[in-house]
Motif scaffolding. Structure first.
Motif, short mmCIF file in Angstrom:
data_model
loop_
_atom_site.label_atom_id
_atom_site.label_comp_id
_atom_site.label_asym_id
_atom_site.label_seq_id
_atom_site.Cartn_x
_atom_site.Cartn_y
_atom_site.Cartn_z
N TYR A 45 -45.96 51.93 19.54
CA TYR A 45 -45.87 50.79 20.48
C TYR A 45 -45.51 51.31 21.87
O TYR A 45 -46.17 51.00 22.86
N GLY A 182 -48.47 49.43 16.05
CA GLY A 182 -48.07 49.70 17.43
C GLY A 182 -49.09 49.19 18.42
O GLY A 182 -48.75 48.64 19.47
N MET A 185 -48.78 45.40 18.49
CA MET A 185 -47.60 45.00 19.25
C MET A 185 -47.80 45.20 20.74
O MET A 185 -47.50 44.31 21.55
N SER A 186 -48.34 46.37 21.11
CA SER A 186 -48.50 46.65 22.55
C SER A 186 -49.60 45.78 23.17
O SER A 186 -49.42 45.21 24.25
#
Length: 448
Positions: A45, A182, A185-186
């Motif tokens: 992330y 990740g 999420m990012s």
């Protein structure tokens, strides 16, 4: 003199099969693999945020004195600096992991990258502090790179060494899920802040995903503190059979294995950034697509990638991770041109389909990278070997968005230009997979 596999008689004597069997259990394997996944998800992330920001805002905020094309190149060069630092992290944390323990190394890496990422969210831009802004940005990216250089190799090593030998593929795939999670999420964080007005996003909205690294770090550190040390490493401690200079032994005794491992990991790292970081910039700057569309396409692709990783992690337990790696490389090579042709249609549906198909194909190889690399190196320098291989591959491929951008600028924006680069990367990994399957080594373990 070393033999054709890159190992020596001394290295063979130090093979894990010379040690007392390590005891593992399915319950411990699941718990450790989950903890490895949580930490790795945070690491990716943090790391992926930089790539998305480099494509969307860094050129304007930190390289504002350059023209748009040069600013994008400078932002991607800064992005690539993190990859150059990763082998340094592999050596440093590989030494900690192979000499002191896998667990201490992983605690340090998760703190280091969380702090560096949060500080990026606090960093003033060029208009505020001048040349100090891009300088500090590069230094924080270097810190991210060093931390990630030690993270992934340790997480995979810990998961594999806790797993029953006939289920290493599925447990090694769990840390791999950290990459799509990740990404999810990012990209999700950026998708949310992109809902803000453009002026608000450019001034402070983009900082929010970076600042979120601080509370996420607290959660990841708590979970990782509860992880037990690897039973295989415990046996090395009992017999005092740890490598004195782990990276040195890798280069001396396992140089051929290292080259094969680098090739096998190349597509999972380099191809991914061609289809995310470069593709976002290509879609927005060259094809005129919206930033939200390109970011949302990576969100859909991340969900697809999670399914592929779980599926092929299990398939690797039956057929071998090297064969699966080869399949992934060949599939990515075949699909490379169609993916960029679909992008060039500018159709939103085609764009999402293109990114999803491209990521799915390279994820076949990425799903089993951990299992294959962990079985290419003996336990006494496994952390260093896995970390070096993966992060040298990262250093080589970290500038691929820069190269792809330079190629399209110099040659033209036809789909075959970036596709050619992706095909070359894919074929390197296909060869690495088929050779690596023949070079695998196994620990001697007892399943409780």
């Amino acid at each position: 003199m070393s033999n054709p596999t890159g190992s020596s008689p001394g290295a063979a004597a130090a093979s894990p099969t010379a040690h007392a069997p390590a005891h593992v259990s399915g319950q411990d394997a699941r718990r450790v693999a989950f903890a490895a996944f949580v930490g790795t998800a945070l690491e990716w992330y943090d790391y992926f945020l930089f790539g998305t920001a480099a494509a969307l805002v860094f050129s304007e905020l930190y390289f504002s004195t350059l023209n748009p094309a040069a600013g994008t190149l400078a932002a991607f060069a800064t992005f690539g600096v993190g990859f150059v630092a990763r082998p340094v992290g592999a050596v440093l944390f590989g030494a900690v992991g192979d000499r002191i323990g896998r667990r201490p190394a992983l605690l340090i890496t998760v703190v280091m990258i969380g702090v560096a990422t949060g500080l990026i969210g606090l960093l003033p831009d060029y208009a505020a502090i001048g040349v100090a802004a891009p300088t500090l940005l590069v230094l924080l990216r270097l810190a991210q790179g060093v931390a990630v250089g030690g993270e992934w190799g340790g997480a995979v090593t810990l998961a594999v060494e806790h797993a029953p030998p006939d289920q290493r593929g599925r447990y090694a795939a769990l840390p791999q899920l950290g990459s799509p999670v990740g990404t999810l999420m990012s990209s999700g964080a950026f998708a949310l802040v992109l809902l803000l007005p453009d002026q608000t996003f450019d001034s402070w909205g983009w900082r929010l995903p970076f600042l979120a690294a601080f509370p996420l770090l607290v959660i990841a550190f708590y979970i990782r503190r509860r992880v037990e040390e690897s039973p295989v490493f415990d046996e090395l401690l009992k017999e005092d059979d740890r490598a004195k200079v782990p990276a040195g032994e890798v280069f001396r005794y396992a140089w051929a294995r290292l080259l094969v491992a680098i090739a096998a990991a190349f597509l999972g790292v380099g191809g991914f950034y061609v289809l995310t970081t470069f593709a976002i910039s290509y879609g927005v700057d060259t094809l005129g697509l919206s930033r939200s569309l390109m970011v949302n396409a990576t969100l859909v692709a991340a969900v697809v990638e999670m399914v592929v990783i779980v599926l092929f992690g299990r398939i690797a337990d039956r057929l071998g991770p090297g064969r699966v790696t080869c399949w992934g490389g060949l599939a990515s090579a075949v699909l490379a041109l169609p993916v960029f042709v679909l992008l060039a249609t500018r159709s939103p549906v085609a764009v999402v389909l293109a990114i999803s198909v491209g990521i799915a194909a390279l994820s076949v190889a990425y799903a089993v990278t951990g299992a294959l690399l962990a079985e290419l190196f003996p336990a006494r320098y496994r952390y260093s070997g896995v970390a070096l291989a993966y992060n040298v591959a990262g250093a080589l491929s970290g500038f691929l968005p820069f190269i792809a951008t330079a190629m399209t600028t110099a040659i033209g924006d036809d789909p075959w230009v970036p596709a050619t680069l992706l095909i070359a990367v894919s074929l390197v990994t296909a060869v690495g997979g088929i050779v690596g399957e023949r070079m695998r080594v196994r620990d001697e373990v007892v399943v409780d």
